[in-house]
Structure formats: C-alpha cells, structure tokens
Design a protein around this motif. Structure first.
Motif, short mmCIF file in Angstrom:
data_model
loop_
_atom_site.label_atom_id
_atom_site.label_comp_id
_atom_site.label_asym_id
_atom_site.label_seq_id
_atom_site.Cartn_x
_atom_site.Cartn_y
_atom_site.Cartn_z
N PHE A 74 0.93 -1.25 0.00
CA PHE A 74 0.16 -0.06 -0.12
C PHE A 74 0.89 1.16 0.08
CE2 PHE A 74 -1.58 3.50 2.31
CZ PHE A 74 -2.67 3.81 1.69
N TRP A 75 1.84 1.30 1.01
CA TRP A 75 2.50 2.46 0.97
C TRP A 75 3.37 2.82 -0.17
CZ3 TRP A 75 7.88 2.04 0.79
CH2 TRP A 75 8.08 0.98 1.02
N LEU A 76 3.64 1.65 -0.82
CA LEU A 76 4.41 1.92 -2.02
C LEU A 76 3.64 2.43 -3.42
CD1 LEU A 76 7.37 1.32 -3.17
CD2 LEU A 76 6.71 -0.97 -3.82
N ARG A 77 2.47 1.97 -3.52
CA ARG A 77 1.54 2.67 -4.21
C ARG A 77 1.07 4.07 -4.12
NH1 ARG A 77 -1.50 -1.08 -7.46
NH2 ARG A 77 -1.44 -2.55 -5.85
N HIS A 78 0.84 4.39 -2.86
CA HIS A 78 0.01 5.68 -2.58
C HIS A 78 0.93 6.72 -1.85
CE1 HIS A 78 -3.84 4.11 -3.84
NE2 HIS A 78 -3.62 3.22 -3.09
N ALA A 79 1.97 6.29 -1.17
CA ALA A 79 2.50 7.08 -0.38
C ALA A 79 3.98 7.49 -0.84
CB ALA A 79 2.60 6.54 0.89
N THR A 80 4.32 7.14 -2.08
CA THR A 80 5.64 7.35 -2.36
C THR A 80 5.89 8.36 -3.77
OG1 THR A 80 5.44 5.33 -4.05
CG2 THR A 80 6.65 5.13 -1.84
N THR A 81 6.69 9.17 -3.52
CA THR A 81 7.10 9.78 -4.78
C THR A 81 8.56 9.32 -5.41
OG1 THR A 81 6.70 11.69 -3.27
CG2 THR A 81 7.55 12.54 -5.42
N PRO A 82 8.29 8.92 -6.58
CA PRO A 82 9.23 8.04 -7.12
C PRO A 82 10.59 8.99 -7.55
CG PRO A 82 7.35 8.27 -8.69
CD PRO A 82 7.07 8.79 -7.42
N ARG A 83 11.66 8.47 -7.17
CA ARG A 83 13.00 9.31 -7.24
C ARG A 83 13.72 9.21 -8.42
NH1 ARG A 83 11.35 11.79 -3.10
NH2 ARG A 83 11.68 10.81 -1.00
N GLY A 84 13.24 8.27 -9.34
CA GLY A 84 13.70 8.00 -10.72
C GLY A 84 12.94 6.99 -11.57
N ARG A 85 13.48 6.58 -12.84
CA ARG A 85 12.75 5.88 -13.71
C ARG A 85 13.82 4.80 -14.17
NH1 ARG A 85 8.91 8.14 -17.78
NH2 ARG A 85 7.23 8.53 -16.41
N LEU A 86 13.44 3.72 -14.42
CA LEU A 86 14.10 2.60 -15.05
C LEU A 86 13.25 2.15 -16.14
CD1 LEU A 86 14.91 0.16 -12.16
CD2 LEU A 86 16.42 1.95 -13.17
N GLN A 87 14.00 2.32 -17.54
CA GLN A 87 13.25 2.04 -18.71
C GLN A 87 13.20 0.44 -19.08
OE1 GLN A 87 12.93 4.81 -21.56
NE2 GLN A 87 11.62 3.45 -22.52
N LEU A 88 12.39 -0.21 -19.13
CA LEU A 88 12.28 -1.59 -19.37
C LEU A 88 12.26 -2.10 -20.80
CD1 LEU A 88 11.96 -1.52 -16.39
CD2 LEU A 88 9.94 -3.07 -16.58
N ASP A 89 12.88 -3.03 -21.33
CA ASP A 89 12.67 -3.46 -22.66
C ASP A 89 11.20 -4.28 -22.54
OD1 ASP A 89 13.11 -6.19 -21.90
OD2 ASP A 89 15.25 -5.95 -22.68
N ALA A 90 10.52 -4.65 -23.67
CA ALA A 90 9.50 -5.43 -23.87
C ALA A 90 9.17 -6.77 -22.94
CB ALA A 90 8.90 -5.51 -25.18
N GLY A 91 10.44 -7.52 -23.27
CA GLY A 91 10.47 -8.62 -22.48
C GLY A 91 10.42 -8.54 -20.85
N ALA A 92 11.18 -7.52 -20.11
CA ALA A 92 11.13 -7.21 -18.98
C ALA A 92 9.83 -6.65 -18.44
CB ALA A 92 12.29 -6.15 -18.59
#
Ligand code: GLU
Length: 363
Positions: A266-284
């Motif tokens: 829950f806290w991960l979904r609603h309480a967090t402000t992401p600090r960055g991004r990881l770009q995934l390929d289609a398989g990942a």
C-alpha cells in the motif's frame, strides 16, 4: 449500506481543514469545541477516532502578532511551529471537558513511504488508541510543506486511515459535500453517492469546492479515491454537521471500490514519490507485469533520476508509461555499466535483482 458502515465503524479517521476551524483567519475556539463535542460523543459510545487536523498556521497568527496569514513559506512554517503547540493544547483542553485525553502525532506523507516509519507510525497509533487516547495528527510542517502548498492533509488522512485499519474516513470541510460545479451557482447539483471515482470523470472537481481551503475538492476526491480503493468508505461533509457525518447521515458518500491491500504494498503505491525511472525492454515488462518476477539488469535499457538503493522508482515501458513501482536495489550511479547484462556476466557484488519482486507493485 456504506452509510450504515460509517455509522457502525469501530474506528474512524476524521479530517478537518483550517477553514472549518477558523473565523476571520484565526483559530475559532467555538468551532473547535463544537467539533470536539461531536467526536467525544462517538468516543464515549465506544468507537475510536483518529483526528487529522490542520489549523496550526491559523493558531500561530495571533500569538506572533501577525496581521494575516503569512505569505512566505518560512514564516508559514514558523507560524505552524508556534501554532501547532497551541492547537494541540486547545484540543487537549476541549477533549478534557469529556474526560478524554489526546496525543499529538506529526507525520508526513513521505514518511509513510519508508517501511520502518510506516510501522513505527502504525505501532504508535495503535497503542494510543488502545490506551483510550484520541490521536491528533497533522503534517509535520517543519520538514514537510505539502499541506501548506497543496492543501494536502486530505491525502495524509487517507494514508492514516490505511495505517490504522480504519473502517471509515470522514473528511470535514466548509461545504456540505460534492457538487457538479461551484456550490450555489446555477446548475451545480449535489452528488449524494459516488460508486467509483470513474463516475466523476465529467465533473471538474477543481471548481466544486469553497474558496477558503487551499486544497479545494481535488485533494478530497483524491483522498476518497485512495481510501475507497482500499475498501474504506469515505464521507465528505460540512464540519458544522460533524455528528451527522459520523452517523452516515450527511454529505457525499464514496463507496468502497476495492479491497484492502497488504500494508507493505500500500505505502509503495500511494505514499511514494518516485525518485527516478528505469526504462524496461518489452521482455522485462512482460516478466514484471504478467509473471510478477523480479527485475534484473538485463531487461533495463535506461535510467533517469538520482536515487539511492532502497528508494522508490518507477518502472516504465519502452514508450515511457509507468507499469510498476518498486524499491530499487542499487544507487543510480552504479547502474549504467550493469544495464543490459546478464546477471552471470556481472561481478559477484552486482549479481542481485535490480528491484526484488517483494518490493514491487504493478500499477
Ligand atoms: N499543516 C498546516 C496547518 O496545520 C497547513 C495548513 C494550511 O496551509 O493552512 O496549519
């Protein structure tokens, strides 16, 4: 059904905004006392209440000799610092009229994204309630300014409702519920029931609130969406009708639209402000979203943001659309040489998941 659930709630989080506690910009003892009387009734009937209250800045204006609400952030925070003490004291005196004790809990929404902090807050609130105390929560304005800037104690209240496993959330404000337009304007209709947030897609909630509160209706509807998605019915009503709202007999009701999730996720979904991004390929993307596996460096094509191991990041698909959020296992600075490589090709200290499946929620 949801209205009856609110009335019968064993544990309710009640949120009140500054505009409902003030008169001409200053804290109004009369308004505060009226609210406390309604809450105390409930507590004395054996039901537990957690109060999330703003009003610290307003309470600091008079004692600091300020003529009006300060405009700059630092003075607002200073006023909140002076005012919070007086606000809590005022609540203590008011609840004492009914033989009840209060405890002050200053939190930030960001605090709740740290697993350890979430657990600490949970334990403290549980114990206060077990001791018969009415916890009074506000944003910790010394270190966090979400509420001052965005009127966001509403969201904090929804997070607190999850932390304490509340059966109902009651958001008290200076309008008697949600309208399809600005209350009082021709054509603005009262909305008694909201079965799911999707129903409101045609309503411009940014204009349907009052002028006093800083958050307006947007943050309230957002808070209701968070709470109802976790199975918690939410009432939005006028603070002057607090007792009726607690009885499920006033305001707009938002019906639960989901089931409570495990608190770690829950806290991960609603309480967090992401600090960055990881770009995934289609398989990942397929592996993480469909097979719910951990994310390995081999499936990542790019990194943005500055973050450290343990912080929340968004996992985005090749088009940049977030598909999951997780706690990253590496510092951003360590990642570029690892990306695209199979785990077996990496030095021993880097042979671990980039984001472990237990630390991941699919969005
Ligand atoms: N948390 C602050 C308070 O209690 C902010 C409210 C506001 O911006 O008015 O006063």
């Amino acid at each position: 059904m949801s209205r009856a659930a609110v009335a019968a709630a064993r544990r309710t989080v009640v949120k009140v905004g500054s505009s409902s506690l003030t008169a001409r910009g200053r804290l109004s003892e009369g308004r505060l006392d009226d609210l406390v009387a309604a809450l105390a009734d409930r507590v004395r009937a054996g039901q537990q209440v957690v109060l999330v209250s703003s009003g610290a800045i307003a309470a600091g204006i008079g004692p600091l000799g300020l003529r009006a609400r300060p405009r700059d952030l630092a003075t607002q925070q200073a006023a909140a610092s002076v005012g919070q003490l007086l606000l809590a004291e005022r609540y203590a005196v008011s609840f004492a009229r009914f033989g009840l004790r209060v405890g002050q809990v200053l939190l930030t929404a960001d605090d709740l994204h740290r697993r350890g902090h979430y657990r600490n807050a949970e334990r403290t609130l549980e114990r206060l309630l077990a001791l018969g105390v009415v916890p009074i929560v506000n944003e910790n304005d010394t270190v966090a300014t979400h509420e001052i800037r965005f009127g966001d104690n509403d969201r904090l209240a929804a997070l607190v409702a999850h932390v304490v496993h509340a059966d109902a959330l009651v958001l008290l404000t200076d309008v008697d519920g949600l309208y399809t337009g600005k209350p009082g304007r021709p054509g603005a209709e009262f909305i008694a029931d909201v079965a799911s947030p999707a129903e409101l897609s045609g309503v411009d909630v940014s204009r349907s609130g009052s002028h006093v509160g800083s958050g307006g209706m947007t943050t309230k509807v957002d808070a209701a969406a968070i709470a109802t998605s976790e199975g918690i019915p939410t009432v939005l009503a006028a603070a002057t009708r607090a007792a009726d709202a607690l009885a499920g007999e006033a305001g707009t009701i938002f019906h639960p639209a989901g089931e409570r999730s495990a608190s770690r996720l829950f806290w991960l979904r609603h309480a967090t402000t992401p600090r960055g991004r990881l770009q995934l390929d289609a398989g990942a993307v397929r592996a993480v979203v469909l097979r719910r596996t951990s994310l390995l460096p081999a499936g990542v094509t790019g990194v943005t943001g500055e973050f450290y191991s343990g912080e929340p990041v968004d996992l985005v698909d090749p088009d940049g659309v977030p598909v999951a959020r997780g706690l990253v296992g590496y510092d951003a600075a360590d990642l570029p040489p690892l990306l695209g490589h199979r785990t077996t090709e990496l030095p021993a200290e880097f042979r671990r998941e980039l984001v472990h499946r237990d630390d991941l929620v699919v969005l």
